[in-house]
Write a protein that holds these residues in place. Structure first.
Motif, PDB file in Angstrom:
ATOM      1  N   LEU A   1       0.855  -1.192   0.000  1.00 56.60           N
ATOM      2  CA  LEU A   1       0.000   0.000   0.000  1.00 56.60           C
ATOM      3  C   LEU A   1       0.884   1.233   0.000  1.00 56.60           C
ATOM      4  N   ASP A   2       0.786   2.010  -1.077  1.00 55.12           N
ATOM      5  CA  ASP A   2       1.588   3.229  -1.229  1.00 55.12           C
ATOM      6  C   ASP A   2       0.860   4.378  -0.546  1.00 55.12           C
ATOM      7  N   VAL A   3       1.447   4.855   0.560  1.00 58.71           N
ATOM      8  CA  VAL A   3       0.863   5.957   1.328  1.00 58.71           C
ATOM      9  C   VAL A   3       1.830   7.136   1.288  1.00 58.71           C
ATOM     10  N   GLY A   4       1.521   8.117   0.470  1.00 56.47           N
ATOM     11  CA  GLY A   4       2.361   9.300   0.370  1.00 56.47           C
ATOM     12  C   GLY A   4       3.786   8.998  -0.039  1.00 56.47           C
ATOM     13  N   GLY A   5       3.964   8.024  -0.923  1.00 54.03           N
ATOM     14  CA  GLY A   5       5.288   7.688  -1.397  1.00 54.03           C
ATOM     15  C   GLY A   5       6.010   6.635  -0.579  1.00 54.03           C
ATOM     16  N   VAL A   6       5.409   6.211   0.530  1.00 51.95           N
ATOM     17  CA  VAL A   6       5.984   5.156   1.368  1.00 51.95           C
ATOM     18  C   VAL A   6       5.176   3.879   1.162  1.00 51.95           C
ATOM     19  N   GLY A   7       5.850   2.797   0.838  1.00 53.82           N
ATOM     20  CA  GLY A   7       5.170   1.541   0.592  1.00 53.82           C
ATOM     21  C   GLY A   7       5.114   0.665   1.831  1.00 53.82           C
ATOM     22  N   TYR A   8       3.912   0.329   2.262  1.00 51.47           N
ATOM     23  CA  TYR A   8       3.722  -0.535   3.432  1.00 51.47           C
ATOM     24  C   TYR A   8       3.286  -1.927   2.970  1.00 51.47           C
ATOM     25  N   VAL A   9       4.006  -2.940   3.406  1.00 53.47           N
ATOM     26  CA  VAL A   9       3.602  -4.311   3.140  1.00 53.47           C
ATOM     27  C   VAL A   9       2.579  -4.706   4.204  1.00 53.47           C
ATOM     28  N   VAL A  10       1.364  -4.993   3.767  1.00 51.84           N
ATOM     29  CA  VAL A  10       0.279  -5.311   4.693  1.00 51.84           C
ATOM     30  C   VAL A  10      -0.251  -6.711   4.368  1.00 51.84           C
ATOM     31  N   PHE A  11      -0.141  -7.613   5.330  1.00 51.93           N
ATOM     32  CA  PHE A  11      -0.635  -8.972   5.140  1.00 51.93           C
ATOM     33  C   PHE A  11      -2.148  -8.998   5.341  1.00 51.93           C
ATOM     34  N   VAL A  12      -2.836  -9.712   4.454  1.00 51.42           N
ATOM     35  CA  VAL A  12      -4.293  -9.753   4.502  1.00 51.42           C
ATOM     36  C   VAL A  12      -4.771 -11.188   4.278  1.00 51.42           C
TER      37      VAL A  12
END
Length: 215
Positions: free
Chosen positions: A19-30
């Motif tokens: 998930l790209d939030v303001g240029g920062v990519g967060y790896v989110v397990f779902v």
């Protein structure tokens, strides 16, 4: 604590999204269920998150609703249930069916999740059955699976409701768990008669005791 992330999906994998939030990519397990509900790559998405912290690991887990996230936290508190097992249970059943299975003592449904054996499934039901009434109230006192609660996080606080409305909410929740209207109504009425000024959670809890199978 990162409680919610909103951005654009940069990448989709079998068990997580970037998930790209303001240029920062967060790896989110779902879970598989959540992954199927999310939009495609490049589209906007929001996830409620829970951060798992270990000595050598930081992992974010994502959920569509705060109720689902709370079930994840409760499941994680059961011995033998780790983050992956919790996500498997929620992915297989969804939060509504998890609540229903636990309330009805249906550990076989919990066992249907990949990697969850019968002993652990029974432990989930035994340890979390007392949490179901509060989780129903957290969802808004409406039938499980309804759209009520879509404004969670907006800062609104429900107004207190009188006893008749509490009984109606409890009855609606019990019927949604699969109980027949007649037996649910009788159990709620008995609970209301025994517990003066009982709120929704108390009525559900006491009614479930009366509806529990007799040994």
């Amino acid at each position: 604590m990162i409680g919610r992330l909103s951005g654009r999906i940069g990448h989709r994998a079998s068990d997580h999204v970037l998930l790209d939030v303001g240029g920062v990519g967060y790896v989110v397990f779902v879970s598989e269920r959540t992954l199927a509900a999310l939009p495609g790559t490049g589209e906007a998405a929001s996830l409620y998150t829970d951060l798992l912290v270990r000595e050598d690991l930081l992992q974010l887990f994502g959920f569509m609703t705060p109720v689902e996230r709370e079930w994840h936290r409760l499941l994680m508190g059961v011995q033998g249930i780790g983050a992956r097992a919790s996500m498997a249970i929620l992915g297989t059943l969804g939060p509504d069916a998890v609540a229903r299975a636990i309330a009805l003592g249906d550990w076989a449904s919990i066992r249907a999740a990949p990697g969850v054996g019968p002993k652990i499934a029974q432990r989930v039901v035994n340890e979390l059955k007392g949490k179901v009434p509060d989780m129903m109230v957290m969802q808004g006192g409406a039938p499980l699976g309804s759209d009520v609660g879509s404004d969670v996080g907006a800062g609104s606080v429900p107004e207190p409701v009188p006893g008749a409305a509490w009984q109606a909410e409890a009855l609606s929740a019990l019927q949604n768990l699969g109980y027949a209207p007649g037996e649910a109504s009788t159990a709620v009425a008995e609970a209301a008669g025994m517990t003066e000024d009982a709120d929704t959670a108390t009525l559900i809890r006491e009614a479930l005791k009366r509806l529990a199978p007799k040994a």
